[in-house]
Structures are given as structure tokens and as C-alpha cells.
Design a protein around this motif. Structure first.
Motif, PDB file in Angstrom:
ATOM      1  N   UNK A  27       3.490   5.551  -6.496  1.00 30.40           N
ATOM      2  CA  UNK A  27       3.244   5.412  -7.873  1.00 30.40           C
ATOM      3  C   UNK A  27       3.934   4.201  -8.416  1.00 30.40           C
ATOM      4  N   UNK A  28       4.512   3.056  -7.352  1.00 30.38           N
ATOM      5  CA  UNK A  28       5.072   1.965  -7.748  1.00 30.38           C
ATOM      6  C   UNK A  28       4.080   1.015  -8.515  1.00 30.38           C
ATOM      7  N   UNK A  29       4.194   0.567  -9.545  1.00 27.17           N
ATOM      8  CA  UNK A  29       3.342  -0.280 -10.259  1.00 27.17           C
ATOM      9  C   UNK A  29       2.788  -1.553  -9.618  1.00 27.17           C
ATOM     10  N   UNK A  30       1.620  -1.706  -9.660  1.00 30.46           N
ATOM     11  CA  UNK A  30       0.781  -2.974  -8.856  1.00 30.46           C
ATOM     12  C   UNK A  30       1.341  -4.166  -9.552  1.00 30.46           C
ATOM     13  N   UNK A  31       1.646  -4.239 -10.837  1.00 32.67           N
ATOM     14  CA  UNK A  31       2.362  -5.574 -11.495  1.00 32.67           C
ATOM     15  C   UNK A  31       3.606  -6.028 -10.938  1.00 32.67           C
ATOM     16  N   UNK A  32       4.317  -4.701 -10.744  1.00 30.55           N
ATOM     17  CA  UNK A  32       5.771  -4.984 -10.293  1.00 30.55           C
ATOM     18  C   UNK A  32       5.638  -5.709  -8.703  1.00 30.55           C
ATOM     19  N   UNK A  33       4.995  -4.846  -7.913  1.00 29.62           N
ATOM     20  CA  UNK A  33       4.614  -5.558  -6.424  1.00 29.62           C
ATOM     21  C   UNK A  33       4.003  -6.749  -6.496  1.00 29.62           C
ATOM     22  N   UNK A  34       3.359  -7.449  -7.383  1.00 33.38           N
ATOM     23  CA  UNK A  34       2.525  -8.735  -7.474  1.00 33.38           C
ATOM     24  C   UNK A  34       3.739  -9.884  -7.840  1.00 33.38           C
ATOM     25  N   UNK A  35       4.691  -9.076  -8.456  1.00 30.19           N
ATOM     26  CA  UNK A  35       5.895 -10.307  -8.806  1.00 30.19           C
ATOM     27  C   UNK A  35       6.660 -10.538  -7.751  1.00 30.19           C
ATOM     28  N   UNK A  36       6.515  -9.880  -6.452  1.00 37.71           N
ATOM     29  CA  UNK A  36       7.329 -10.291  -5.222  1.00 37.71           C
ATOM     30  C   UNK A  36       6.600 -11.537  -4.369  1.00 37.71           C
ATOM     31  N   UNK A  37       7.397 -12.567  -4.349  1.00 36.47           N
ATOM     32  CA  UNK A  37       6.723 -13.525  -3.677  1.00 36.47           C
ATOM     33  C   UNK A  37       7.059 -13.347  -2.054  1.00 36.47           C
ATOM     34  N   UNK A  38       5.943 -13.295  -1.227  1.00 42.48           N
ATOM     35  CA  UNK A  38       5.873 -12.911  -0.039  1.00 42.48           C
ATOM     36  C   UNK A  38       4.859 -13.855   0.903  1.00 42.48           C
ATOM     37  N   UNK A  39       5.239 -14.620   1.832  1.00 39.84           N
ATOM     38  CA  UNK A  39       6.495 -14.762   2.482  1.00 39.84           C
ATOM     39  C   UNK A  39       7.543 -15.384   1.402  1.00 39.84           C
ATOM     40  N   UNK A  40       8.791 -15.166   1.531  1.00 37.69           N
ATOM     41  CA  UNK A  40       9.887 -15.942   0.731  1.00 37.69           C
ATOM     42  C   UNK A  40      10.038 -17.484   1.201  1.00 37.69           C
ATOM     43  N   UNK A  41      10.150 -18.397   0.237  1.00 39.74           N
ATOM     44  CA  UNK A  41      10.491 -19.477   0.548  1.00 39.74           C
ATOM     45  C   UNK A  41       9.315 -20.639   0.554  1.00 39.74           C
ATOM     46  N   UNK A  42       9.852 -22.026   0.562  1.00 40.80           N
ATOM     47  CA  UNK A  42       8.872 -22.977   0.589  1.00 40.80           C
ATOM     48  C   UNK A  42       8.425 -23.381   1.886  1.00 40.80           C
ATOM     49  N   UNK A  43       7.157 -23.599   2.276  1.00 40.25           N
ATOM     50  CA  UNK A  43       6.563 -23.994   3.352  1.00 40.25           C
ATOM     51  C   UNK A  43       7.237 -25.308   4.154  1.00 40.25           C
ATOM     52  N   UNK A  44       8.315 -25.240   4.525  1.00 36.21           N
ATOM     53  CA  UNK A  44       8.813 -26.105   5.348  1.00 36.21           C
ATOM     54  C   UNK A  44       8.586 -26.411   6.678  1.00 36.21           C
ATOM     55  N   UNK A  70       0.790  -1.147  -0.019  1.00 34.32           N
ATOM     56  CA  UNK A  70       0.116  -0.117   0.077  1.00 34.32           C
ATOM     57  C   UNK A  70       0.931   1.308  -0.085  1.00 34.32           C
ATOM     58  N   UNK A  71       1.792   1.297   0.719  1.00 33.64           N
ATOM     59  CA  UNK A  71       2.901   2.452   0.730  1.00 33.64           C
ATOM     60  C   UNK A  71       3.339   2.703  -0.535  1.00 33.64           C
ATOM     61  N   UNK A  72       4.025   1.500  -1.181  1.00 30.25           N
ATOM     62  CA  UNK A  72       4.576   1.501  -2.343  1.00 30.25           C
ATOM     63  C   UNK A  72       3.723   2.050  -3.562  1.00 30.25           C
ATOM     64  N   UNK A  73       2.360   1.671  -3.414  1.00 33.65           N
ATOM     65  CA  UNK A  73       1.322   2.154  -4.415  1.00 33.65           C
ATOM     66  C   UNK A  73       1.062   3.525  -4.339  1.00 33.65           C
ATOM     67  N   UNK A  74       1.188   4.084  -3.134  1.00 35.91           N
ATOM     68  CA  UNK A  74       0.856   5.455  -3.100  1.00 35.91           C
ATOM     69  C   UNK A  74       2.040   6.140  -3.424  1.00 35.91           C
TER      70      UNK A  74
END
Length: 275
Positions: A228-245, A222-226
Motif C-alpha cells: 500500500x505504498x503510493x505509486x506517486x511516492x515511488x515514482x519520485x525515486x530516481x533509479x538508478x541514482x546519479x548522472x550517467x558518467x 512491486x513489493x512496496x505497491x503490494x
């Protein structure tokens, strides 16, 4: 002999500089050919032969085409350049492949046969870690033995120990990263999250991940969208990182992230249909 030494010297220097290239080696010749078995050449990504020699125009076109393909998919190739009548006897056409051999037609009057092994030599995949959290430190330590070129970016004031990295950057501004497949993990964990995530989005990568909860990532989003960071770029980030082990410790979390990175790195390289 001098040409061979020059080739191998250049191979060593390009490897040390983490530059991509192809090493082409003549492994077999039949009848009259310009180059003989053992001849080598270093081919750069732009198609220029930087050192060595593997024959004239009879072989060059087919080898350069195979070199481009090898650099694109990371796979070695065996190219067999033969007269048209021999290809017909084998029942193959120029450009076809059989049992791992790519066939090409020899257009030269000599009508000889050359088999050339085309081997891509690629830079180590790049793992870029933002932050000096315990997870970041553990991730850097685990990644290097697995063949990753590790860059850690963190303000010097945030470091409590020196990470096991090939490159250490003071701050989050990245410049001069070597040209390779790139994987990015933001593991700032409360120290510069927003700045690091914004910097990570500005770097080309095959994978981006954020070490933190979904709620934390949603807040940052939400902060980065405000801003003007593109939503598509933010959607490319895997969160939380890693496989659920079920990971708990920093080392276990780092292992889960590196497992996910490795899955992405090796995607399409195993099983039927692998390139």
C-alpha cells in the motif's frame, strides 16, 4: 556595544545549531535615523527579532519582509528605506527594485534614509544516506567537503567501517533531522533495500535516489505497491541514482550521484532568471 556582542554571540550559536536566521546590518544612514551604520539584528524565520536593533517601525516592516523573502530563496538583499520625495527623484516606487536594491518608503517624521543589508544564514543542506555499502561510504566522504551535513542511517551490524558523517543512526528510523534542504540516497545494495526505501519515502526531501539497477527498483516497486505504498511516492525515486558518467568504481558512482544532487541543489540559482 553590548547589543553588538549579544548579536554576534547568538549568530555563532545559531550557526552551530544549524538553525536558519537572517542577519540584518545597517550599512548607511543619511540625516536623522534611529539606528546608525553598523547596527545589527538577528531575525528568526517567524519574524521575531531575537537580538540587536535596526530601528523602529520606520525600518522594521520593510526589513522583515525582505528577511522572509531571503529565507525563502537563499539570496541576500539590500533594502533602501527613503522618504517619498527622494524615491520620486530616483524614479522608483516603494517595493520596486533597481540594480539589486529594494526600495521602501520611510513613513517616520524624521524622513531619514537607511540602507540595510539582509543576509540569510541557512543550515547546511542535508544529505541522508541509507546503508553502509562501498558507494554509501564514498558518498559520505565526498559530500562533507562540499558543505553537506551528512547523516548515515544503517543497522550497526551492517557496518564494517565508520562512515565520515556528522550523524550516524543505528537502523533506518530517522528522528530529529535538522531543518534544511534534504537529499536522500538509498545505497543499501542488498542489505535492507525494502526497509530503507520505505523509510526514505517517509522523510520529506527535495531529491530521492536508489543505488541499483532499473530492474531491481522495479522489483522493489512491486513489493512496496503490494504493501500500500503510493505509486506517486515511488515514482519520485530516481533509479538508478546519479548522472550517467560511465562510472564503475564506488568512488566514481558516488561522484555521479553527488553531481546529480548538486544539480538539484543549485537549480535556478545561476544564469538569467536566478532568484
Amino acid at each position: 556595544m553590548t547589543a553588538h556582542v549579544d548579536v554576534m554571540d547568538l549568530v555563532s550559536r545559531l550557526k552551530a545549531a544549524e538553525e536558519a536566521f537572517v542577519l540584518a546590518t545597517v550599512v548607511r544612514t543619511v540625516s536623522v535615523t534611529a539606528a546608525k551604520a553598523g547596527a545589527k539584528a538577528v531575525i528568526r524565520p517567524d519574524g521575531t527579532i531575537a537580538a540587536g536593533w535596526i530601528g523602529g517601525g520606520c525600518a522594521k516592516g520593510a526589513v522583515l519582509k525582505a528577511a522572509r523573502e531571503s529565507l525563502a530563496d537563499g539570496e541576500s538583499r539590500l533594502v533602501s528605506i527613503q522618504p517619498e520625495n527622494l524615491l520620486a527623484e530616483l524614479g522608483v516606487k516603494p517595493g520596486e527594485s533597481r540594480l539589486g536594491v529594494k526600495f521602501a518608503k520611510n513613513m517616520c517624521p524624521s524622513q531619514g534614509t537607511m540602507d540595510i543589508f539582509v543576509e540569510p544564514v541557512l543550515p547546511h543542506p542535508s544529505l541522508v544516506i541509507f546503508g553502509a555499502s562501498p558507494v554509501a561510504m564514498a558518498l559520505a566522504e565526498l559530500a562533507r567537503p562540499l558543505g553537506y551535513h551528512v547523516t548515515v542511517a544503517v543497522p550497526a551490524g551492517d557496518m564494517t567501517a565508520t562512515p565520515d558523517a556528522d550523524v550516524l543512526v543505528d537502523g533506518f528510523l530517522l528522528e530529529g533531522l535538522h531543518d534544511a534542504r534534504r537529499f536522500i540516497v538509498v545505497s543499501t545494495q542488498g542489505k535492507g533495500d525494502e526497509a530503507a526505501l520505505k523509510a526514505a519515502l517517509g522523510v520529506e526531501a527535495d531529491y530521492r535516489a536508489f543505488v541499483g539497477s532499473r530492474r531491481k527498483m522495479a522489483s522493489l516497486r512491486e513489493k512496496l505497491l503490494s504493501e500500500q505504498v503510493e505509486a506517486s511516492a515511488l515514482d519520485s525515486v530516481k533509479a538508478p541514482a546519479g548522472i550517467d558518467l560511465g562510472a564503475i568504481t564506488p568512488e566514481e558512482i558516488a561522484l555521479s550521484i553527488l553531481a546529480e544532487v548538486t544539480m538539484e541543489r543549485r537549480r535556478g540559482q545561476r544564469g538569467e532568471g536566478a532568484r
